[in-house]
Design a protein around this motif. Structure first.
Motif, PDB file in Angstrom:
ATOM      1  N   GLU A   1      69.467   0.481  -3.033  1.00  0.00           N
ATOM      2  CA  GLU A   1      68.024   0.401  -2.845  1.00  0.00           C
ATOM      3  C   GLU A   1      67.362   0.644  -4.186  1.00  0.00           C
ATOM      4  OE1 GLU A   1      70.036   2.371  -0.994  1.00  0.00           O
ATOM      5  OE2 GLU A   1      70.018   1.208   0.844  1.00  0.00           O
ATOM      6  N   GLY A   2      66.340  -0.138  -4.488  1.00  0.00           N
ATOM      7  CA  GLY A   2      65.656   0.074  -5.751  1.00  0.00           C
ATOM      8  C   GLY A   2      64.717  -1.053  -6.121  1.00  0.00           C
ATOM      9  N   VAL A   3      64.371  -1.060  -7.399  1.00  0.00           N
ATOM     10  CA  VAL A   3      63.404  -2.010  -7.942  1.00  0.00           C
ATOM     11  C   VAL A   3      64.136  -3.101  -8.712  1.00  0.00           C
ATOM     12  CG1 VAL A   3      61.444  -2.287  -9.522  1.00  0.00           C
ATOM     13  CG2 VAL A   3      61.678  -0.181  -8.175  1.00  0.00           C
TER      14      VAL A   3
ATOM     15  N   SER B   1      66.494  -3.416  -0.572  1.00  0.00           N
ATOM     16  CA  SER B   1      67.194  -2.373   0.180  1.00  0.00           C
ATOM     17  C   SER B   1      68.665  -2.727   0.294  1.00  0.00           C
ATOM     18  CB  SER B   1      66.570  -2.229   1.569  1.00  0.00           C
ATOM     19  OG  SER B   1      65.253  -1.779   1.463  1.00  0.00           O
ATOM     20  N   GLY B   2      69.342  -2.653  -0.826  1.00  0.00           N
ATOM     21  CA  GLY B   2      70.773  -2.892  -0.841  1.00  0.00           C
ATOM     22  C   GLY B   2      71.146  -4.343  -0.645  1.00  0.00           C
ATOM     23  N   GLY B   3      72.415  -4.629  -0.853  1.00  0.00           N
ATOM     24  CA  GLY B   3      72.914  -5.981  -0.695  1.00  0.00           C
ATOM     25  C   GLY B   3      73.958  -6.288  -1.747  1.00  0.00           C
TER      26      GLY B   3
ATOM     27  N   LEU C   1      71.463 -11.201  -2.616  1.00  0.00           N
ATOM     28  CA  LEU C   1      71.461 -11.272  -1.152  1.00  0.00           C
ATOM     29  C   LEU C   1      71.159  -9.860  -0.671  1.00  0.00           C
ATOM     30  CD1 LEU C   1      74.740 -13.345  -0.754  1.00  0.00           C
ATOM     31  CD2 LEU C   1      72.401 -14.192  -0.614  1.00  0.00           C
ATOM     32  N   ALA C   2      69.918  -9.631  -0.268  1.00  0.00           N
ATOM     33  CA  ALA C   2      69.463  -8.279   0.062  1.00  0.00           C
ATOM     34  C   ALA C   2      69.329  -8.084   1.568  1.00  0.00           C
ATOM     35  CB  ALA C   2      68.119  -8.018  -0.619  1.00  0.00           C
TER      36      ALA C   2
ATOM     37  N   ALA D   1      66.681   7.826   9.248  1.00  0.00           N
ATOM     38  CA  ALA D   1      65.441   8.405   8.725  1.00  0.00           C
ATOM     39  C   ALA D   1      65.497   8.510   7.201  1.00  0.00           C
ATOM     40  CB  ALA D   1      65.195   9.781   9.350  1.00  0.00           C
ATOM     41  N   GLU D   2      66.649   8.914   6.665  1.00  0.00           N
ATOM     42  CA  GLU D   2      66.793   9.008   5.210  1.00  0.00           C
ATOM     43  C   GLU D   2      66.697   7.628   4.564  1.00  0.00           C
ATOM     44  OE1 GLU D   2      70.490  11.096   4.827  1.00  0.00           O
ATOM     45  OE2 GLU D   2      69.584  13.003   5.429  1.00  0.00           O
ATOM     46  N   TYR D   3      67.300   6.631   5.182  1.00  0.00           N
ATOM     47  CA  TYR D   3      67.220   5.253   4.684  1.00  0.00           C
ATOM     48  C   TYR D   3      65.763   4.781   4.722  1.00  0.00           C
ATOM     49  CZ  TYR D   3      67.664   0.173   4.627  1.00  0.00           C
ATOM     50  OH  TYR D   3      67.501  -1.152   4.344  1.00  0.00           O
ATOM     51  N   SER D   4      65.058   5.051   5.813  1.00  0.00           N
ATOM     52  CA  SER D   4      63.651   4.656   5.937  1.00  0.00           C
ATOM     53  C   SER D   4      62.798   5.334   4.879  1.00  0.00           C
ATOM     54  CB  SER D   4      63.116   5.009   7.327  1.00  0.00           C
ATOM     55  OG  SER D   4      63.763   4.246   8.307  1.00  0.00           O
ATOM     56  N   LEU D   5      63.066   6.598   4.610  1.00  0.00           N
ATOM     57  CA  LEU D   5      62.317   7.328   3.592  1.00  0.00           C
ATOM     58  C   LEU D   5      62.549   6.705   2.216  1.00  0.00           C
ATOM     59  CD1 LEU D   5      60.571   9.683   2.618  1.00  0.00           C
ATOM     60  CD2 LEU D   5      62.658  11.072   2.523  1.00  0.00           C
ATOM     61  N   GLN D   6      63.801   6.457   1.879  1.00  0.00           N
ATOM     62  CA  GLN D   6      64.126   5.853   0.578  1.00  0.00           C
ATOM     63  C   GLN D   6      63.453   4.492   0.435  1.00  0.00           C
ATOM     64  OE1 GLN D   6      65.481   7.281  -1.895  1.00  0.00           O
ATOM     65  NE2 GLN D   6      65.899   5.599  -3.251  1.00  0.00           N
ATOM     66  N   ARG D   7      63.510   3.680   1.467  1.00  0.00           N
ATOM     67  CA  ARG D   7      62.900   2.342   1.430  1.00  0.00           C
ATOM     68  C   ARG D   7      61.387   2.448   1.236  1.00  0.00           C
ATOM     69  NH1 ARG D   7      61.875  -1.804   6.037  1.00  0.00           N
ATOM     70  NH2 ARG D   7      61.420  -3.635   4.788  1.00  0.00           N
ATOM     71  N   ALA D   8      60.735   3.361   1.936  1.00  0.00           N
ATOM     72  CA  ALA D   8      59.284   3.526   1.815  1.00  0.00           C
ATOM     73  C   ALA D   8      58.897   3.966   0.407  1.00  0.00           C
ATOM     74  CB  ALA D   8      58.783   4.528   2.848  1.00  0.00           C
TER      75      ALA D   8
END
Length: 136
Positions: free
Chosen positions: A48-50, A65-67, A79-80, A117-124
């Motif tokens: 996950e990142g920019v 968000s990963g890929g 491919l994300a 929840a942790e994944y959602s937080l990181q993505r947000a």
């Protein structure tokens, strides 16, 4: 050596970016990678990142968000799992998602899936960061 390469960010819903770029940086699981024309062929896991990519001298940003990243013959394909261009990010929605995720994590209730929840937080957080990169 060519001055650009084909650059694409794709999700299950289709391509969100399909351009000729002169430079890109991508978040890999083992660090950030910079990509220039004629880059060596490679396949790597994204975290996950920019993602930043330069088109005609202008930097563009996307939250991913990963890929998987694939580079071959001056073609760079991401491919994300999910991806969003900075200009399409709804800041209020991202902030609301961050707040919900933090509440779920803090509740420590067994009814909530903590990994999700942790994944959602990181993505947000990443979506907010990307939004702020073009709206500072």
């Amino acid at each position: 050596m060519d001055k650009t390469f084909h650059f694409q960010i794709t999700t299950a819903d289709g391509a969100i970016a399909d351009v000729q770029a002169s430079y890109a940086t991508v978040p890999l699981t083992d660090g950030e990678a910079g990509i220039l024309p004629s880059h060596a062929a490679m396949i790597a896991a994204l975290k996950e990142g920019v993602v930043r990519y330069t088109v005609e001298g202008k930097d563009n940003y996307a939250a991913v968000s990963g890929g998987v990243l694939s580079i071959a013959d001056d073609e760079v394909i991401i491919l994300a799992r999910s991806a969003e261009l900075a200009e399409n990010i709804d800041l209020a929605r991202a902030q609301s998602a961050e707040k919900r995720a933090r509440e779920r994590i803090e509740s420590k209730s067994s009814e909530w899936d903590m990994k999700r929840a942790e994944y959602s937080l990181q993505r947000a957080i990443i979506r907010e960061k990307v939004y702020n990169m073009i709206n500072h």
